[in-house]
Structure formats: C-alpha cells, structure tokens
Design a protein around this motif. Sequence first.
Motif, PDB file in Angstrom:
ATOM      1  N   ASP A 270      73.557   8.673  14.249  1.00 44.11           N
ATOM      2  CA  ASP A 270      74.238   7.734  13.358  1.00 44.11           C
ATOM      3  C   ASP A 270      73.895   6.290  13.705  1.00 44.11           C
ATOM      4  OD1 ASP A 270      75.390   9.910  12.070  1.00 44.11           O
ATOM      5  OD2 ASP A 270      77.337   9.693  13.078  1.00 44.11           O
ATOM      6  N   ALA A 271      73.844   5.960  14.984  1.00 42.66           N
ATOM      7  CA  ALA A 271      73.527   4.585  15.402  1.00 42.66           C
ATOM      8  C   ALA A 271      72.093   4.212  15.022  1.00 42.66           C
ATOM      9  CB  ALA A 271      73.735   4.436  16.909  1.00 42.66           C
ATOM     10  N   MET A 272      71.156   5.140  15.239  1.00 43.21           N
ATOM     11  CA  MET A 272      69.763   4.851  14.878  1.00 43.21           C
ATOM     12  C   MET A 272      69.605   4.752  13.370  1.00 43.21           C
ATOM     13  SD  MET A 272      67.376   7.092  17.498  1.00 43.21           S
ATOM     14  CE  MET A 272      68.182   8.672  17.242  1.00 43.21           C
ATOM     15  N   ASN A 273      70.237   5.658  12.652  1.00 43.68           N
ATOM     16  CA  ASN A 273      70.067   5.729  11.204  1.00 43.68           C
ATOM     17  C   ASN A 273      70.682   4.526  10.497  1.00 43.68           C
ATOM     18  OD1 ASN A 273      68.805   7.394   9.239  1.00 43.68           O
ATOM     19  ND2 ASN A 273      70.821   7.944   8.460  1.00 43.68           N
ATOM     20  N   ALA A 274      71.671   3.879  11.110  1.00 42.00           N
ATOM     21  CA  ALA A 274      72.330   2.721  10.499  1.00 42.00           C
ATOM     22  C   ALA A 274      71.362   1.572  10.254  1.00 42.00           C
ATOM     23  CB  ALA A 274      73.485   2.258  11.385  1.00 42.00           C
ATOM     24  N   ASN A 275      70.279   1.510  11.021  1.00 43.99           N
ATOM     25  CA  ASN A 275      69.309   0.417  10.893  1.00 43.99           C
ATOM     26  C   ASN A 275      68.097   0.794  10.037  1.00 43.99           C
ATOM     27  OD1 ASN A 275      70.805  -1.286  12.645  1.00 43.99           O
ATOM     28  ND2 ASN A 275      69.990  -0.152  14.389  1.00 43.99           N
ATOM     29  N   LEU A 276      68.127   1.964   9.419  1.00 39.26           N
ATOM     30  CA  LEU A 276      66.969   2.430   8.647  1.00 39.26           C
ATOM     31  C   LEU A 276      67.260   2.401   7.157  1.00 39.26           C
ATOM     32  CD1 LEU A 276      66.060   5.574  10.794  1.00 39.26           C
ATOM     33  CD2 LEU A 276      64.991   3.311  10.879  1.00 39.26           C
ATOM     34  N   GLU A 277      66.243   2.063   6.387  1.00 41.64           N
ATOM     35  CA  GLU A 277      66.358   2.159   4.927  1.00 41.64           C
ATOM     36  C   GLU A 277      66.338   3.636   4.541  1.00 41.64           C
ATOM     37  OE1 GLU A 277      66.723  -0.277   2.583  1.00 41.64           O
ATOM     38  OE2 GLU A 277      66.972  -1.641   4.303  1.00 41.64           O
ATOM     39  N   PRO A 278      67.080   4.004   3.517  1.00 38.61           N
ATOM     40  CA  PRO A 278      67.039   5.401   3.074  1.00 38.61           C
ATOM     41  C   PRO A 278      65.623   5.794   2.645  1.00 38.61           C
ATOM     42  CG  PRO A 278      68.847   4.213   2.021  1.00 38.61           C
ATOM     43  CD  PRO A 278      68.012   3.187   2.737  1.00 38.61           C
TER      44      PRO A 278
ATOM     45  N   VAL B  24      64.901  11.125  13.203  1.00 38.33           N
ATOM     46  CA  VAL B  24      65.399   9.754  13.066  1.00 38.33           C
ATOM     47  C   VAL B  24      64.770   8.855  14.130  1.00 38.33           C
ATOM     48  CG1 VAL B  24      67.459   8.291  13.121  1.00 38.33           C
ATOM     49  CG2 VAL B  24      67.531  10.509  11.958  1.00 38.33           C
ATOM     50  N   ALA B  25      64.627   9.349  15.355  1.00 40.03           N
ATOM     51  CA  ALA B  25      64.005   8.554  16.424  1.00 40.03           C
ATOM     52  C   ALA B  25      62.550   8.237  16.094  1.00 40.03           C
ATOM     53  CB  ALA B  25      64.107   9.290  17.757  1.00 40.03           C
ATOM     54  N   SER B  26      61.854   9.153  15.410  1.00 41.79           N
ATOM     55  CA  SER B  26      60.465   8.873  15.039  1.00 41.79           C
ATOM     56  C   SER B  26      60.397   7.707  14.062  1.00 41.79           C
ATOM     57  CB  SER B  26      59.792  10.114  14.438  1.00 41.79           C
ATOM     58  OG  SER B  26      60.260  10.370  13.121  1.00 41.79           O
TER      59      SER B  26
END
Length: 190
Positions: free
Chosen positions: A105-113, A169-171
């Motif tokens: 969730d923390a990593m995904n919060a900074n990513l565009e869909p 998500v980490a990738s």
Amino acid sequence: MVVLNKIYTRTGDAGETALGNGSRVAKHSARVTAYGTVDELNATVGLARLHATGDLADQLSAIQNDLFDLGADLCRPDMEKDDEAPYPVLRMIASQVDRLETEIDAMNANLEPLRSFILPGGSALAAHLHMCRTVARRAERLSVELASMESVNDIGVKYLNRLSDWFFVASRVANNNGADDILWVPGANR
C-alpha cells in the motif's frame, strides 16, 4: 540454533531427504518441491538485493528471512502434531502477511494507476524483481498443490500470494516509480 559443521552427510544419496519432523520422503515429493522452490525464490531475492538500496534493500532482507521461515514451515508436515514436538515449531503468522500488505500500500500510493500490462524489465532491479515475482507464483502454485494432498499452513500460501504482488509493485518503484515501466502493446509485431 542451527549448527552445520559437516555439509555432506550421504543420507540423501538414495534419493530421499529428511523433513522437519524427522520422517524421510523422496526428494521429488510435493512437499520437497514446494519448499525447494521457496529456496529458489530466496536465491532470486538475493540477486535482486544486489541492485537494491534504501527501503527496498531492507524490505528484501526481511523477505529473505521470511522465506527461510516459510521453508521451515513447509518442511514440517502434520501441523496438528506441533504441540507434540520437543521444540517450538516455526510457522508463518498473519503479521508477516500484514507487513507485506502495508508495504504494498505504501509503495503503490506513489504510483500512477496502470492503463496497460507492463513487460518485465526496465532497470536491472525491476527485471530481477519480476523474476522474483514469477518464481513466487510458481512456489505458490506448488504450495497450493501440496495443500490439496497434505496439511499446509494456509498463512504460508497467503504470504506467497501477497509476496508476488509485492514484487510487482516494487518493480514499478524500481522503474522510477513507474515512469520507466515498459508497457505491453498488444499485437505490436503483427
């Protein structure tokens, strides 16, 4: 405490190995195949760590330790007999899955869909994380197959399922927070 002062024992020369409860099984058994694939996954995580820094490096370190826990869990059948063991049996617990979810969730919060599937690659770290993702999926499939035949800690299976999502998500994080993701173009080479 584990003490390994002699690496070869010759006890597996006939194609069998000992499980965590002392019973012996064929090296090609579903249980050995499942925890052996978890071991392979741990090795791929080690390769990814060569390219990681900061939080990702620390998180990959924790994942490697978790994977040893999972291997210990999978190599010990008969969960219902855990209380009869002469020592505390190591089993995966829900907080290990919860930690992965929090990190995702923390990593995904900074990513565009995403608006497209992405191809494995981009940075060296992202490529290695995608390899980790695919090995994690295989370990999950093998653990689910094992669970259809014998008792398996369902939290270990959940962990593998979440872990492959974590690697995905980490990738994206490793690809400049998704900016360097390589998008799939359906039918591009027709």
